[in-house]
Write an enzyme that holds these catalytic residues in place. Structure first.
Site, PDB file in Angstrom:
ATOM      1  N   ASP A 172     -11.249 -17.497 -42.548  1.00  0.00           N
ATOM      2  CA  ASP A 172     -11.200 -17.598 -41.088  1.00  0.00           C
ATOM      3  C   ASP A 172     -12.374 -18.412 -40.580  1.00  0.00           C
ATOM      4  OD1 ASP A 172      -8.890 -16.325 -40.589  1.00  0.00           O
ATOM      5  OD2 ASP A 172      -9.765 -14.417 -39.984  1.00  0.00           O
ATOM      6  N   ASP A 213       0.153 -12.642 -42.920  1.00  0.00           N
ATOM      7  CA  ASP A 213      -1.210 -12.110 -42.870  1.00  0.00           C
ATOM      8  C   ASP A 213      -1.283 -10.682 -43.424  1.00  0.00           C
ATOM      9  OD1 ASP A 213      -3.878 -12.324 -42.079  1.00  0.00           O
ATOM     10  OD2 ASP A 213      -3.359 -13.100 -40.094  1.00  0.00           O
TER      11      ASP A 213
HETATM   12  C1  DGJ Z   1      -6.302 -13.628 -39.325  1.00  0.00           C
HETATM   13  C2  DGJ Z   1      -5.966 -14.988 -39.824  1.00  0.00           C
HETATM   14  O1  DGJ Z   1      -6.797 -15.343 -40.896  1.00  0.00           O
HETATM   15  C3  DGJ Z   1      -6.067 -15.982 -38.669  1.00  0.00           C
HETATM   16  O2  DGJ Z   1      -5.869 -17.282 -39.138  1.00  0.00           O
HETATM   17  C4  DGJ Z   1      -5.052 -15.603 -37.627  1.00  0.00           C
HETATM   18  O3  DGJ Z   1      -3.767 -15.758 -38.149  1.00  0.00           O
HETATM   19  C5  DGJ Z   1      -5.285 -14.183 -37.186  1.00  0.00           C
HETATM   20  N1  DGJ Z   1      -5.364 -13.259 -38.281  1.00  0.00           N
HETATM   21  C6  DGJ Z   1      -4.194 -13.720 -36.266  1.00  0.00           C
HETATM   22  O4  DGJ Z   1      -4.302 -12.422 -35.910  1.00  0.00           O
END
Ligand code: DGJ
Length: 706
Positions: free
Chosen positions: A509, A445
């Site tokens: 997300d 991430d």
């Molecule tokens: C952002 C990501 O896009 C999510 O899928 C998840 O992994 C969160 N961060 C975790 O903090």
């Protein structure tokens, strides 16, 4: 050098470059031209009038767009030697052919003490790869402020199509008219960002997915960037792309070279889908392309099921249900390390937390494996929370400038990976976890844009971008077979640079299937679908509160590297049956979904979309018809297909791998859904009128050539 004309041509695309004025000058990029037997005729064909009110000789200025050659816009190379050598005039020194399908033009300005070179390579899929570089031949250093690659557009290119976005709403299409001036898309985030276009197109009037001519540029780079389409007052139009350099990021000492990122140029006279297909074929032809190694495993990511509440018994139950319905990869997301019990702490300390994992991951991995799955793990190791052991020990390892601490985002700072200590810390800790446990995949991430991106006060986005490429490559070298997913709060780092270092992108997300329809449709224009993570989210989407059937969620998630991101321990037996049905359909068809030509049928009524994947040999296809909102009329417009062989006969029938979609009709009288055998020509023109679907419902069709 003598007048020369160079012609690169492959798969329906030509690039024509002439050098009559001592500089490489592209006179055509687009539709394939026949073999040129009389170059003089083409050189005559591009002569032009010399207008009043401008220079006494008319010429295009060439690829370097030099002011000294009467070009009045932004030069391709911008830079200076402590204020001098700002205006260059490069003379062509050599043209070579590194391969059958490439050309390299080297030019020098002896006075400025600079050498520039451009390589054009036309690859099998008809894409043109353009790679610029500049070398400092002088004794004093030369500051490079920018080096972009430009290609000409014809006068009849009228429109711009590119993509904008934000967190939860990535890759929304925007169209504007080309007008005099510049349409510029820049990214200053230190990563490509949610708003990054991935590909920027110029098109003919009203070009669509199937029709019209389109010219698109993508940049093989994951840091700051610029894309532009410009019509000069003279009347010429160019499309360009390059790395956006911060002040002082590239200062070339004597003899040093700046290799700018490669620009990837895709042309099609069959609309956006044609240009997209070239990009997909290019990605799939790479040796390391993930589906050339193994089929994509169906994944379950626990993020939306448990967030940071890690509990072995809950995760064991989740793994057992996942294994039962056919999931092949189980991914533990954020919350497993250091003091990471919420998002205010822990980033930087990549050690398994004994508070939540007293016996390490072994008990969970054993369950995961016993249920027929492999294990994946989340990292965000370019980041550090000030509330972490790492930051307390090494506060100097963050990117910063101006003697201040950068503004926080999600309570985190960016670790300066160009600092050898920080790089080694991350590599060492991640490597230790990957060495201790059997981990097939990591989700990586990058949850904040970078501000004040300095390394000891010097701008360092470029160096940071190269460092993450290096780190990923080293992790893969040490752990053969490791797959990496590039995630950045969803789709904040998806680009054609990262495709060579990562194997999957998290598109957004936003797991609401309705929102994901446009996110996938547009992201997959530049990125092959097997590289896009597409998950079935919870019944009630956490991002929007909307509720969708499994049938619609599955019909949306089918078109990429599919998975589930939902607490399936709460699913009913019927829902689990539907998920299992989807997974087995997906497994049976992923070879087609991940190798075929993606087609997006031009919609008459944007309230319903149809799209599909057609095998490269035209023998079979899978299509979806998605009713996004209620239709304009009572009867839906006939669903048309695309990409089929006109003269072949196809059998079409509906399949319901994950339950039936909701309908709004008196009787199921559209009996063709149970099977009909008609020509490709019929399907692509007359089409078939689908049952009347409720909004936010979709149907899936199998299409087989007889
Ligand atoms: C952002 C990501 O896009 C999510 O899928 C998840 O992994 C969160 N961060 C975790 O903090």
């Amino acid at each position: 050098m003598a007048k020369q004309l160079f012609h690169l041509s492959r798969d329906g695309v030509s690039l024509l470059i002439e050098t009559s004025t001592g500089t490489p000058n592209i006179i055509h990029w687009g539709r394939a031209l026949p073999v040129i037997t009389d170059p003089e005729q083409y050189l005559t064909a591009v002569t032009e009038p010399t207008p009043h009110g401008l220079f006494d000789q008319s010429h295009r200025g060439g690829v370097w767009r030099e002011n000294a050659r009467a070009f009045l816009g932004q030069p391709a190379l911008q830079g200076h030697r402590a204020g001098r050598a700002f205006s260059q005039k490069f003379e062509l020194a050599s043209v070579s052919t590194p391969t059958d399908h490439s050309l390299e033009f080297v030019s020098r300005d002896e006075h400025a003490g600079l050498e520039v070179a451009l390589t054009y390579e036309i690859i099998e899929s008809g894409l043109v790869k353009v790679t610029p570089r500049v070398t400092n031949l002088g004794a004093e250093s030369f500051n490079v402020d920018g080096l972009m690659a430009f290609l000409p557009l014809p006068d009849y290119a009228t429109d711009i199509l590119d993509f904008h976005g934000r967190w939860m709403r990535e890759r929304q299409a925007q169209r504007v008219k080309i007008s005099v001036g510049k349409h510029v898309r820049e990214s200053h985030e230190g990563r490509t960002g949610h708003d990054y276009t991935i590909v920027q197109f110029a098109t003919t009037e009203n070009a669509s997915f199937q029709n019209g001519e389109v010219w698109g540029l993508s940049l093989a780079w994951s840091g700051n960037n610029v894309h532009s389409i410009e019509r000069e007052m003279v009347g010429r139009t160019q499309i360009g792309a390059g790395e956006l350099l911060l002040p002082g990021e590239v200062i070339l000492a004597a003899g040093e070279t700046y290799n700018a990122p490669t620009v990837i140029a895709t042309y099609s006279n069959q609309g956006v889908d044609g240009a997209s297909d070239r990009l997909h074929r290019y990605q799939r032809a790479r040796a390391g392309h993930v589906t050339n190694i193994r089929p994509r495993p169906v994944s379950l990511n626990v993020w939306e099921a448990v967030y940071m509440n890690h509990d072995l018994s809950k995760l064991t139950a989740l793994a057992e249900v996942a294994g039962r319905i056919g999931v092949e990869r189980f991914v533990l997301d954020d919350g497993w390390f250091g003091a990471r019990r919420d998002d205010t702490a822990g980033l930087g300390d990549w050690v398994v937390s004994t508070d939540v994992w007293p016996n390490g991951f072994k008990p969970l991995i054993d369950v995961v494996k016993a249920n027929g799955m492999e294990f994946g793990l989340w990292f965000e190791a370019e980041m550090v929370n000030p509330n972490s052991d790492l930051y307390r020990t090494h506060p100097e390892w963050i990117m910063q400038a101006g003697g201040r601490t950068p503004v926080e985002a999600r309570w985190q700072q960016v670790l300066d990976l160009t600092h050898p200590g920080a790089y080694e810390h991350v590599l060492g800790q991640v490597d230790a976890i990957l060495s201790e446990y059997d981990i097939a995949y990591i989700k990586w991430d990058h949850n904040r844009p970078i501000t004040d991106p300095g390394h000891f006060e010097r701008a360092a986005v470029r160096a940071q971008t190269l460092a993450i490429y290096r780190l990923f490559d080293e992790l893969k070298r040490r752990h053969p077979g490791l797959e990496i997913e590039s995630c950045a709060s969803g789709g904040g780092r998806i680009d054609l640079g990262m495709i060579d270092h990562a194997d999957r992108f998290w598109a957004s997300d936003n797991n609401d299937a309705l929102e994901r329809q446009s996110i996938y449709r547009n992201t997959s224009i530049a990125i092959a679908p097997e590289l896009l993570g597409t998950h079935i989210g919870p019944t009630k989407a956490h991002s929007s509160g909307r509720t969708h059937s499994i049938s619609f969620r599955a019909a949306t998630a089918m078109w990429g590297h599919a998975g589930i991101e939902w607490d399936v321990t709460e699913a009913s037996e019927l829902e689990l049956e539907q998920l299992a049905g989807f997974i087995s359909f997906y497994k049976a068809n992923r070879d087609l979904l991940h190798s075929g030509r993606v087609v997006r049928v031009d919609a008459i009524d944007e309230n319903a979309w149809s799209h599909g994947v057609v095998a490269q040999d035209g023998s079979r296809a899978i299509f979806a018809y998605a009713q996004l909102r209620t239709a304009k009329q009572i009867l839906p417009n006939a669903m048309r297909f695309a990409g089929l062989e006109a003269n072949a006969t196809y059998r079409v029938n509906q399949v319901e791998p994950a339950g039936a979609p909701g309908k709004m009709q008196k009787f199921d009288s559209a009996t063709w859904v149970d099977g009909v055998e008609v020509s490709g020509a019929w399907l692509m023109s007359a089409g078939l009128r689908t049952p009347i679907l409720q909004p936010e419902q979709a149907m899936i069709f199998e299409v087989v050539r007889l």
